[in-house]
Structures are given as structure tokens and as C-alpha cells.
Design a protein around this motif. Structure first.
Motif, PDB file in Angstrom:
ATOM      1  N   MET A 278      -1.597   9.640  -2.714  1.00 44.01           N
ATOM      2  CA  MET A 278      -2.984   9.466  -3.144  1.00 44.01           C
ATOM      3  C   MET A 278      -3.596   8.234  -2.469  1.00 44.01           C
ATOM      4  O   MET A 278      -2.877   7.342  -2.008  1.00 44.01           O
ATOM      5  N   PRO A 279      -4.944   8.163  -2.383  1.00 44.34           N
ATOM      6  CA  PRO A 279      -5.584   7.023  -1.718  1.00 44.34           C
ATOM      7  C   PRO A 279      -5.183   5.686  -2.337  1.00 44.34           C
ATOM      8  O   PRO A 279      -4.838   5.622  -3.528  1.00 44.34           O
ATOM      9  N   PRO A 280      -5.195   4.603  -1.535  1.00 44.75           N
ATOM     10  CA  PRO A 280      -4.836   3.278  -2.058  1.00 44.75           C
ATOM     11  C   PRO A 280      -5.721   2.884  -3.248  1.00 44.75           C
ATOM     12  O   PRO A 280      -6.890   3.262  -3.323  1.00 44.75           O
ATOM     13  N   LYS A 281      -5.145   2.154  -4.168  1.00 45.44           N
ATOM     14  CA  LYS A 281      -5.821   1.586  -5.337  1.00 45.44           C
ATOM     15  C   LYS A 281      -6.267   2.645  -6.360  1.00 45.44           C
ATOM     16  O   LYS A 281      -7.005   2.340  -7.290  1.00 45.44           O
ATOM     17  N   VAL A 282      -5.825   3.893  -6.174  1.00 44.08           N
ATOM     18  CA  VAL A 282      -6.115   4.930  -7.168  1.00 44.08           C
ATOM     19  C   VAL A 282      -5.105   4.798  -8.299  1.00 44.08           C
ATOM     20  O   VAL A 282      -3.924   4.537  -8.070  1.00 44.08           O
ATOM     21  N   LYS A 283      -5.546   4.965  -9.527  1.00 43.90           N
ATOM     22  CA  LYS A 283      -4.671   4.809 -10.684  1.00 43.90           C
ATOM     23  C   LYS A 283      -3.503   5.787 -10.631  1.00 43.90           C
ATOM     24  O   LYS A 283      -3.650   6.922 -10.177  1.00 43.90           O
ATOM     25  N   ALA A 284      -2.360   5.350 -11.128  1.00 46.75           N
ATOM     26  CA  ALA A 284      -1.122   6.122 -11.017  1.00 46.75           C
ATOM     27  C   ALA A 284      -1.199   7.464 -11.727  1.00 46.75           C
ATOM     28  O   ALA A 284      -0.513   8.414 -11.342  1.00 46.75           O
ATOM     29  N   GLU A 285      -2.021   7.568 -12.763  1.00 46.53           N
ATOM     30  CA  GLU A 285      -2.085   8.833 -13.508  1.00 46.53           C
ATOM     31  C   GLU A 285      -2.874   9.909 -12.765  1.00 46.53           C
ATOM     32  O   GLU A 285      -2.840  11.084 -13.140  1.00 46.53           O
TER      33      GLU A 285
END
Length: 509
Positions: A217-224
Motif C-alpha cells: 500500500m502507499p507510504p503513510k497509509v494506515k495499516a488497517e
């Protein structure tokens, strides 16, 4: 990820099956067009080709196969900093499909009112779009494979070997399908089949992306968050349109600018790229251990260049040898020359599971060779293959006339080269994900593919180098003997450096 999912694909994470099949279709696309490229360029105008001289076709082949491994540096950096691996793969997949369709269009125009120059413009645009698209796809799907495992998970090398089987399943089927269609039906149908394969790989990745969890997933996107949203798809579309527009603008503009200006642009871009890459590595690397491991990657990248400078004769001198020096008639049926491009893939699919098990068995009894030693074994196998190839060439050209040799010669050569590839290529991919600083995994993967790029270009020039040596030394220099000796020498250097490189890895196996 659940415990069951972690071992759901032959004892490996279920996400490996998604990446396995996506890469299989992408390689179907790439190897299909690669098998056709030199033959298409050297084919007569009457048959739909461009009637190029052999060495000129080799150079275009080398530039193309080299640049498709340079652009992953840019694609890796963008993925690390901006896009994430998942968006990059969609951008690459869609772009490469467009590139293949443009190659098909350039062949389709044969016999129409379109000029040769216009056909060539469309053809070179297709190659350029394929080059940039591959840069987004190639490093990031390999990086995602590495993220399925912990660094010291003993399954990691085996996982990359299974992933490598996906690569080679695609490489096996593509010459049989795209090669057959292009070589014996019409060139455009071969390139069209390659484009359809690329679309299938992208669709599969989309349908199975849920198996990857948060990975890519894109950087700084929340883990959920585990899926792309509408804004992500809009940016993917913008990148695809931008890449296609950029390539056409460069090709159309390049022909009208003075040669001195175009040369200056190449130097500026090259130097600027090196500065940006060096700065990125310095900012992302911390501490003695990380710097030491980066050093190992760079040293092994040099060995990688020399390995691929030999191995990638498959698409140039081996392809011509299959066409001109090999007995291809079975009764009244002629084996397409492109089909010989599938032999390596057959051996990979047959032998990769054995090597995957071999590394685990050797690890259990503490005899698993370290990564540099595996590289040395890979170079030794490459050298032995070229000794056999050199003998086959001497047999076919000895005497007053050309004598066609048995296909078994090429089959055995590809067997040795497959052993070498399995000792080096999947191990190299795994090594990069283990040794890279956490913030630079995709960037270092891009550099790794950059070394493959250099190897591909050197491979395209080996025939010209042997001709130049003949002129300089005044004696015959057969290209296959030249590569055999070169590979043997480099293998000995790798053996000598192995203890030092193992120490520099600071405990990473």
C-alpha cells in the motif's frame, strides 16, 4: 495474516500465489516479444519486418533489454517514496499492455499506405512505453514477495525460487504461443498475444489483491487499509496517460533537435540520475552494518552484470544459431526458431522445486552455501554451458559448408545455464530484500535490476567485441569461447571474495 494463510501455498503465504501468477503473465508478455524482437527486426520488408543488419538488431535488442532493467531504479524510488508497490504494479501492467499493442500496430501497418518511417515511429514508441512500464512493475512485485517473509525465515529463498517458477512458466508458454503466431502466422499476432497476456496478469493482480493484506500500500497509509481508493485509481490513470504521452513527445521531438543537444540531454539525465540515486542511498542508510550490507549488494551486482552478459545470448546469438545452424525439420514440419527460447523455462520449471528443497536440506545440515558462493557456482555453470555451445558452433561451421547440428546441443547448453540461473538469480532477489536498509528496499531492487540492464547491453555487444578482438589480434575469436573463459575467471574471483563478503553481511544468511 492468519497462521493457515501463512502456509497456504505449498507451505508459503497465500499472497505468494497472487504474485506468482501476476509475474507469470507479465513474463509471458515480455518473453513473447523478446523471442520475436531480433527475428522481426532482421526479417525482410516483404514479410513485414524492418530488414536490419544482424549487429544493428543486436544493438536495439541490447538497448531495449538493458533499459527495461534500468527504469526499475526510478520505479523503485517512486514506490518507496510516493506510490507504494501496489499502485506501481497497476501503472506498469497497463502501460506495458499499451506498448505491446503498439508493436502489433507497427507490424499490422505492413502493406498499407503507412511509410516505413511511420511504422518505425510506432514501433519505437511501443518499445519506449514497455521500457517505462517495466520500471514500475518489475522491482515492486519482487519487493512484495520479500515482504511476505521475515528476513531470517528459512522459507524466503525457497519462496523466491517458487516465484521464479512463475516467471519461467510465462517464459515457457510465450515463445510457443506468441513466437509461433509471430514467426509463422504474422508478426502482429505475436505481439498482440503478448499484450493480452499483460492485461490478464494485471486483472489477476486486481482480483487477488485481498490476499496481500496491507503489503504494497502507499507510504503513510494506515495499516488497517488494504485496498486502493478512488483517488489512487485516478492517479494510476494519470501516470499511464502521462507515460504514453511522454514517450511519443520524446520520439517526435528527438528527431528534430541537433545531435549535440540530444547528446547533452543524455549526459545530463545520466549524471542527474546518479546524483539522485546516490543521495537517496546516503539518506536511507544508517550505521556501519547497513553500509556494509549495501556494499555486498553492489559487489554482487558486478558479478550479476557478467553473468547476464553471457546468459542473455539467448535472445541474440543463440536465437540466430537456432535459426541458421540447428536442424529444425521433423519430417515436413519445421520447428519455429523461437521455440528454443522456451527450453530454459522448461528446465527452470523442472529444476526449481529441486533447488528450493536443496537449499532447505543443506541449511538443516549446516552446509547451505552462502550467497556469494552460490553466485560463484552460477558462473561456473554458465562457463560450462558456453564450452558446450562453442563446441557445437565449431561442429556446425567446420569444413567448407555449414552443417546443421542436433537441437540436443542447445537443450544441454540451456540445462547448464538453468543451473547457473537458479544458483544466482532468485538468490540475488532474496539477497536484496534481506540486505537492503528498510527505507530503500525498492530502490536497491531497482539498482539490482540496473545491474541486469548492464549485463543485457553487454550481452548484445559480445559478438561485436569478439569481431573487434579478431581484427586487433589477427586471429579468430569465437564469441562462445570468449564468454566461457570470461565466466570461469569471474567465478574464481567470486570464490576468493566469498569469506570477506559473508563477513560484510553481518549475520544475514
Amino acid at each position: 495474516m492468519s497462521r493457515d494463510a501463512d502456509k497456504a501455498f505449498f507451505g508459503h503465504p497465500i499472497g505468494l500465489s497472487t504474485l506468482f501468477a501476476s509475474e507469470m503473465w507479465e513474463r509471458f508478455s515480455y518473453y513473447g516479444m523478446r523471442a520475436l524482437l531480433v527475428l522481426f527486426l532482421t526479417a525482410t520488408f516483404a514479410s513485414g519486418g524492418f530488414e536490419m543488419a544482424e549487429l544493428d538488431a543486436f544493438t536495439i535488442y541490447g538497448i531495449f533489454t538493458g533499459l527495461v532493467y534500468v527504469t526499475p531504479i526510478l520505479g523503485g524510488m517512486l514506490a518507496d517514496k510516493v506510490l507504494g508497490q501496489r499502485k506501481s504494479i497497476y501503472i506498469g501492467g497497463l502501460t506495458m499492455a499499451i506498448g505491446q499493442f503498439l508493436l502489433a500496430a507497427s507490424a499490422w501497418m505492413h502493406g498499407s499506405d503507412a511509410s516505413v518511417e511511420f511504422r518505425q515511429t510506432i514501433f519505437y514508441a511501443g518499445l519506449g512505453i514497455l521500457i517505462l512500464g517495466n520500471g514500475f512493475f518489475k522491482p515492486n512485485i519482487s519487493t512484495m514477495v520479500g515482504e511476505l517473509y521475515d528476513n531470517n525465515d528459512p522459507r524466503k529463498d525457497g519462496g523466491f525460487t517458487i516465484f521464479y517458477m512463475g516467471i519461467n512458466l510465462g517464459a515457457f508458454f510465450s515463445p510457443l504461443v506468441a513466437g509461433k503466431l509471430g514467426e509463422q502466422v504474422a508478426w502482429q499476432y505475436g505481439f498482440l498475444a503478448a499484450g493480452v497476456g499483460m492485461l490478464l496478469g494485471t486483472i489477476w493482480f486486481f482480483l487477488r489483491s485481498h490476499t496481500l493484506g496491507h503489503i504494497g500500500m502507499p507510504p503513510k497509509v494506515k495499516a488497517e487499509r488494504v485496498r486502493l481508493i478512488l483517488n489512487d485509481w485516478f492517479s494510476i490513470l494519470l501516470y499511464v496517460v502521462g507515460i504514453v504521452g511522454l514517450i511519443f513527445a520524446v520520439i517526435l521531438g528527438w528527431s528534430v533537435i541537433p545531435a549535440t543537444v540530444s547528446t547533452a540531454i543524455i549526459w545530463i539525465l545520466g549524471i542527474g540520475g546518479v546524483i539522485v540515486l546516490t543521495t537517496t542511498i546516503f539518506k536511507g542508510t544508517n550505521g556501519k552494518a547497513e553500509w556494509s550490507r549495501v556494499g555486498v549488494i553492489l559487489v554482487l551486482a558486478l558479478f550479476n552484470i557478467l553473468f547476464w552478459s553471457g546468459f542473455e545470448q539467448a535472445g541474440t546469438t543463440f536465437n540466430i544459431f537456432a535459426r541458421d545452424n540447428t536442424q529444425r525439420m521433423i519430417g515436413s514440419w519445421e520447428i519455429p526458431a523461437t521455440w528454443f527460447q522456451s527450453i530454459n523455462a522448461i528446465w527452470i520449471v523442472a529444476c526449481a522445486p529441486l533447488f528450493s528443497v536443496l537449499w532447505l536440506k543443506l541449511d538443516k545440515i549446516k552446509l547451505n552455501p552462502n550467497t556469494p558462493m552460490k553466485f560463484a557456482w552460477g558462473l561456473i555453470m554458465l562457463s560450462l554451458g558456453f564450452v558446450i555451445m562453442a563446441i557445437a558452433f565449431d561442429r556446425s561451421t567446420g569444413g567448407d559448408s555449414l552443417r546443421l547440428v542436433s537441437p540436443l546441443w542447445l537443450i544441454v547448453v540451456y540445462l547448464f545455464h538453468t543451473f547457473g540461473e537458479l544458483c544466482l538469480s532468485p538468490i540475488g532477489l532474496s539477497m536484496v530484500t534481506k540486505l537492503s536498509p528498510p527505507k530503500l528496499v525498492s530502490t536497491m531492487m531497482g539498482i539490482w535490476f540496473g545491474s541486469v540492464a548492464a549485463g543485457n547491453f553487454v550481452a548484445s555487444q559480445m559478438k561485436a567485441i569478439s569481431i573487434q578482438l579478431e581484427k586487433t589480434l589477427g586471429t579468430e575469436i569465437q564469441v562462445f569461447w570468449l564468454i566461457a573463459i570470461q565466466s570461469a575467471i569471474i567465478a574464481l574471483v567470486a570464490v576468493a571474495l566469498s569469506p570477506w563478503l559473508k563477513k560484510m553481511m553481518h549475520g544475514i544468511k
